[in-house]
Structures are given as structure tokens and as C-alpha cells.
Write a protein that holds these residues in place. Structure first.
Motif, PDB file in Angstrom:
ATOM      1  N   VAL A 128       5.650   2.751   7.915  1.00 17.29           N
ATOM      2  CA  VAL A 128       4.247   3.070   7.675  1.00 17.29           C
ATOM      3  C   VAL A 128       3.418   1.973   8.320  1.00 17.29           C
ATOM      4  N   ASP A 129       2.519   2.375   9.230  1.00 16.35           N
ATOM      5  CA  ASP A 129       1.733   1.407  10.005  1.00 16.35           C
ATOM      6  C   ASP A 129       2.635   0.399  10.714  1.00 16.35           C
ATOM      7  N   ARG A 153       1.465   4.201  -3.263  1.00 18.07           N
ATOM      8  CA  ARG A 153       1.003   2.867  -2.869  1.00 18.07           C
ATOM      9  C   ARG A 153       0.947   2.711  -1.355  1.00 18.07           C
ATOM     10  N   HIS A 154       1.746   3.490  -0.644  1.00 21.07           N
ATOM     11  CA  HIS A 154       1.719   3.459   0.820  1.00 21.07           C
ATOM     12  C   HIS A 154       0.752   4.497   1.400  1.00 21.07           C
ATOM     13  N   GLU A 177       5.647   4.619  -5.513  1.00 15.99           N
ATOM     14  CA  GLU A 177       5.726   3.803  -4.301  1.00 15.99           C
ATOM     15  C   GLU A 177       5.149   4.561  -3.112  1.00 15.99           C
ATOM     16  N   ILE A 200      10.834   3.718  -0.098  1.00 13.53           N
ATOM     17  CA  ILE A 200      10.087   4.598  -0.991  1.00 13.53           C
ATOM     18  C   ILE A 200      11.079   5.140  -2.009  1.00 13.53           C
ATOM     19  N   VAL A 208       9.461   0.355   5.291  1.00 14.50           N
ATOM     20  CA  VAL A 208       9.168   0.461   3.865  1.00 14.50           C
ATOM     21  C   VAL A 208      10.319   1.172   3.159  1.00 14.50           C
ATOM     22  N   GLN A 212       5.460  -0.840   9.779  1.00 18.39           N
ATOM     23  CA  GLN A 212       6.244  -1.715   8.909  1.00 18.39           C
ATOM     24  C   GLN A 212       7.323  -0.912   8.179  1.00 18.39           C
TER      25      GLN A 212
END
Length: 506
Positions: free
Chosen positions: A66-67, A81-82, A78, A73, A71, A69
């Protein structure tokens, strides 16, 4: 922010369920300000991938970025939050609570005494609904709203949480045209606001209306990604099914025989009186807008709801169908609109679901003939291309299209005189649609009568011999499918044709 900014990238994602490889090293990416359509037959892996993205399932291999980075999940919280929100086809809301309570779920405002601040909750709900231009009273109980309005509430919740990655899974499957148009406007606004939207649908017209890019999955694998303006719908279908699908709505017209289903002055809640007939070898479609009484009329015929007046005859014999059991005994069968709620026993095996309506004729002295049951069930599964390996699996583990096939297989075992199909291809992929249409052709060749309820106008016209247009619980026009257009059906369904054309009231 430009359309080239990648919000989400999935690389080499793999997922197994036992011996089944549900996802095989698939790649997918989503850019800011785009609608990326994800298409494929039922069981292709789309839903599994989205469950991984939502945190409801965990991948076995691969990366989620995500973006840019990496991650992890592990839960829906969670995912939120992303900035990821999933609008499921089966809504994740609480119908017994108010709209405001649903919008505040998990974030309920409190006053300085620590008590629930209901006025503040309603104010916040109005603000959230205003962001998507949804004219909904936040004090109403959610379950009293239409499915489309309930869906708007769930979208309002996602937007209020500033979701930048929104997944819409078959969002218009149960929507009216007006509700779908409102959803399309909202999709456009979110795209212009820089969000990225994954749009999962079986409706090709929606793909071409909304999508910037199209990704095709088949058998758990990524087949290809194309820009919408670089590909033809036929190419996408070919990628989805691995073969060309020609003449999707081909209907082999039979010479109609004697009347099999004779409905005279039938009335009940929201319906009637209605009069119509379906002959041997004929497909008749009940068409009209949501709320026109199509489903209600079909349920009265079958005995799922009790009629207040009128007569139903099957092959000349009066049917006193006050319950579905009595309708079945009279030679009627019905696959209802909601297969999960009304047609299937989800925890039970595929074999049990197919055999359940024929056990009375598959027993001797009260003892079930298990070998014969297995033989007849597998024969119907083979006919509908359901894998025999699914025989003992719970039916809820099947894809939507295969669940629909299981519901149809049940009635193939019963050999009814009249088959009633309510929205038979809703949420079903193109390949399964074609197989269902082939089955309808096969039944009419054998002299069966088929009554279809469909909101899909190309389907209604393409697979039927006659169309009975309903409005306000009554049949207002009969159309020959060979001569009818979508505009003809809509004119009569809305009442716009009354100034220029006569209407037939049965």
C-alpha cells in the motif's frame, strides 16, 4: 495526484484451501483516480483475493503493498487502518439497528456522562450521508430500506472512514435502475476525488461504462490486464472462459403444445388479479420494475405465499397450492431469487441439497435407497458440469454459479411439469449463464413449461417466447419476444406507453 500513482499492488499472491489452489501467484494493482474492473467466472479467484485484501483470509505467499510499503493485513480493522474498505455483495450491516447506529458502529459518540449521545449520532450520520448525496433518514431502521439504500449506507460508512481503496463486489446485483444510476454517479465522484476503486461484476455493460482498466482471472490465475479502450467485450469474454461464447441468449423456439400452466384471476398480497398461460415447450417471462409484483406472482403460483383468490391449473388439474410441498406434488418447481436464504441448506452437503426434494420417491418402506440417490444426484451434477468431488462438500463452499446449479439440479431430479426461475442468473458468470440457458432449451425440447422472472432485459427478451410486463401487481402488456425491444418493455413497465399504445389488462 495522477492516475499513475499506484495505491495498491499485489505481487505473486498465492492461496490454497486443502488440495485446491484458489490463487496461483496472481498480480494486481490499483491506481489513484481509477476504476479497475476485476472480472472472471465464478470460482476464478476474485472473491478469495478480496478476502485476503479485507483481512478475512491470509495469503500463503506473495506481497501486499500500500503506497509502495509492504503491509500485513490480518483483520478487517487492519485493512481499514490502511484505507481499504470492502462493500460486499452480502451487506455487512445490522438490519435491526437504525441507519445512524450502523454508521456509528464501533465508534459510538458518548456525552460527558459516558452515556450514548444519540442526537450526536444522528447529526454525524446526516453528515456522512450528505457526503454521498444519499437522501436517507438516519433514524430509520436499516432493514426497512431497500437493498440499494442499505448499500448506500455501507458506502457512506466507508467514505466517512476516508477509505482510499474501495472494493465493490457485485454492487448492482440487487439494485433498481435508479439506484444503480445513483451508484454510478458516486463511483465517478470518488474517482475524481482520487480514490481507487476495484469493481467486481459479471455485467459487461457496467465494465464498459465505468472501468478504466480490466483484469481477468481464470481458475485462480491472472490471465491479463487491458485498458478498456484497447479491448473488445468479446475478447474479455474469451479471456474469462478460455473459449469463444457466441449467441449467449440463443433460444431454440419450440412449437408450443397444450397449455401446461393455466393461471386465472390469481390474487394475493401485492398482486392481482393476473391471468396467463404457459404452454408445453414455451418460455414465458414476467418482466417489470422492482416492486411490480413479478416475484410475488411467481410465489403465489408455486404456493410459497397463499393466494386470496383465483385458480392455478397444471395440465388441466386444479392445484390447491397453499404450501410449496403441495405445489411440488402438483408438478411445480421453483428456484427463488435468493438461493442462499430460500433455496439452499448452506451447512449441508451438495448431495443433500440436490436430493432433498426427491426423497419421497427415492425410498422404499421408509428406507432411503442411498445407492440410487447417489446415482441420480451425480447424473444431474454431470449434466450441469458440477464436479463430483464437490458431492460431500457443504453447498456454502461453492461459488455463486455452482450454488445456482445445485438448486437447479434439485429440480432436474424431480422432473416437474412447470419450472419457475426467479432471477436465475443474478450473480452468475457468463459461462454458467450459458449453461443455464442451455438447460432451459433442453427442458422446452422435452415439453416442459418454463416461467422466468428477470430484471435483465436482454435476458428476458433473448431466452423467452413471450414477455408479460407487470406494473403495480398486474399484467399490463403481453409482448412477442421476437418483436420486442428493451425500450418496449420499459415503456410498459413505467406506464409511459399508455398515451400512444393500448394496454392489455388480464
Amino acid at each position: 495526484m495522477t492516475s499513475d500513482d499506484v495505491l495498491l499492488r499485489l505481487e505473486g499472491v498465492t492461496k490454497r484451501f486443502g488440495a485446491t489452489l484458489a490463487l496461483n501467484r496472481v498480480d494486481f494493482d490499483l491506481r489513484a483516480g481509477e476504476v479497475h474492473a476485476l472480472v472472471g467466472e465464478n470460482g476464478a479467484g476474485k472473491s478469495t483475493l478480496m478476502k485476503i485484501l479485507a483481512g478475512n483470509e491470509q495469503r500463503d505467499a506473495g506481497r501486499i503493498l500500500v503506497d509502495g510499503q509492504d503491509v500485513e493485513i490480518r483483520s478487517p480493522n487492519e485493512a481499514a487502518r490502511h484505507g481499504i474498505a470492502i462493500i460486499h455483495q452480502e451487506l455487512n450491516t445490522v438490519p435491526t439497528m437504525t441507519v445512524a447506529e450502523n454508521l456509528a458502529l464501533g465508534q459510538e459518540p458518548r456525552n460527558w456522562h459516558g452515556a450514548l449521545d444519540r442526537r450526536g449520532m444522528v447529526r454525524a450520520a446526516r453528515a456522512k450521508l450528505a457526503r454521498i448525496a444519499a437522501d436517507i433518514d438516519p433514524r430509520r431502521t436499516l432493514g426497512t430500506l431497500s437493498v440499494g439504500m442499505q448499500q448506500m449506507v455501507e458506502i457512506a460508512r466507508a467514505v466517512s472512514e476516508d477509505a482510499r481503496i474501495l472494493v465493490l463486489d457485485e454492487p448492482t446485483a440487487a439494485l433498481s435502475r435508479a439506484e444503480a444510476a445513483q451508484l454510478y454517479r458516486l463511483v465517478g465522484e470518488m474517482r475524481r476525488g482520487g480514490a481507487g476503486l476495484v469493481y467486481i461484476t459479471h455485467r459487461m455493460e457496467e465494465v464498459w461504462q465505468l472501468a478504466d482498466r480490466i483484469t481477468v482471472f481464470r481458475d485462480g490465475a491472472h490471465i491479463g490486464t487491458r485498458r478498456r479502450d484497447e479491448v473488445h467485450p468479446d475478447d474479455v469474454v474469451r479471456m474469462m472462459v478460455g473459449r469463444p461464447v457466441e449467441d449467449l441468449y440463443r433460444h431454440d423456439r419450440q412449437r408450443p403444445g397444450d397449455t401446461v400452466l393455466d393461471v386465472e384471476n390469481l390474487a394475493g398480497p401485492g398482486v392481482g388479479p393476473v391471468t396467463f398461460r404457459v404452454r408445453a415447450g414455451e418460455v414465458v417471462c414476467l418482466a417489470g420494475l422492482i416492486g411490480s409484483g413479478r416475484t410475488e406472482a411467481a410465489r403465489l403460483v408455486f404456493g410459497a405465499d397463499r393466494a386470496t383468490a383465483g385458480t392455478v391449473r397444471v395440465r388441466g388439474r386444479v392445484v390447491n397450492a397453499r404450501t410449496p410441498r403441495e405445489g411440488i406434488r402438483a408438478g411445480l418447481a421453483m428456484v427463488p431469487e435468493s438461493r442462499k436464504d430460500q433455496a439452499l441448506f448452506l451447512p449441508h452437503s451438495v448431495e443433500h441439497n440436490i436430493a432433498i426434494s426427491s426423497l419421497d420417491r427415492l425410498s422404499s418402506a421408509g428406507v432411503l435407497q442411498r445407492r440410487r440417490i447417489r446415482q441420480e444426484v451425480t447424473a444431474r451434477m454431470d449434466r450441469l458440469r458440477l464436479r463430483r468431488s464437490a458431492l460431500r462438500l457443504p453447498v456454502r463452499s461453492l461459488s455463486g454459479g455452482n450454488q445456482q446449479k445445485a438448486a437447479l439440479a434439485r429440480w432436474l431430479m424431480r422432473e416437474p411439469d412447470v419450472l419457475i426461475l426467479d432471477e436465475p442468473t443474478r450473480g452468475v458468470d457468463i459461462g454458467a449463464k450459458r449453461e443455464i440457458y442451455e438447460l432451459v432449451n433442453e427442458l422446452t425440447e422435452r415439453g416442459k413449461a418454463v416461467l422466468v422472472v428477470s430484471s435483465d432485459l436482454p435476458e428476458a427478451i433473448g431466452i423467452s417466447d413471450r414477455i408479460l410486463v407487470m406494473r403495480a401487481g398486474r399484467i399490463v402488456q403481453e409482448l412477442d419476444s421476437r418483436l420486442a425491444s428493451e425500450e418496449d418493455v420499459m415503456f410498459h413497465a413505467t406506464g409511459a406507453a399508455r398515451r400512444n399504445q393500448g394496454e392489455t389488462h388480464d
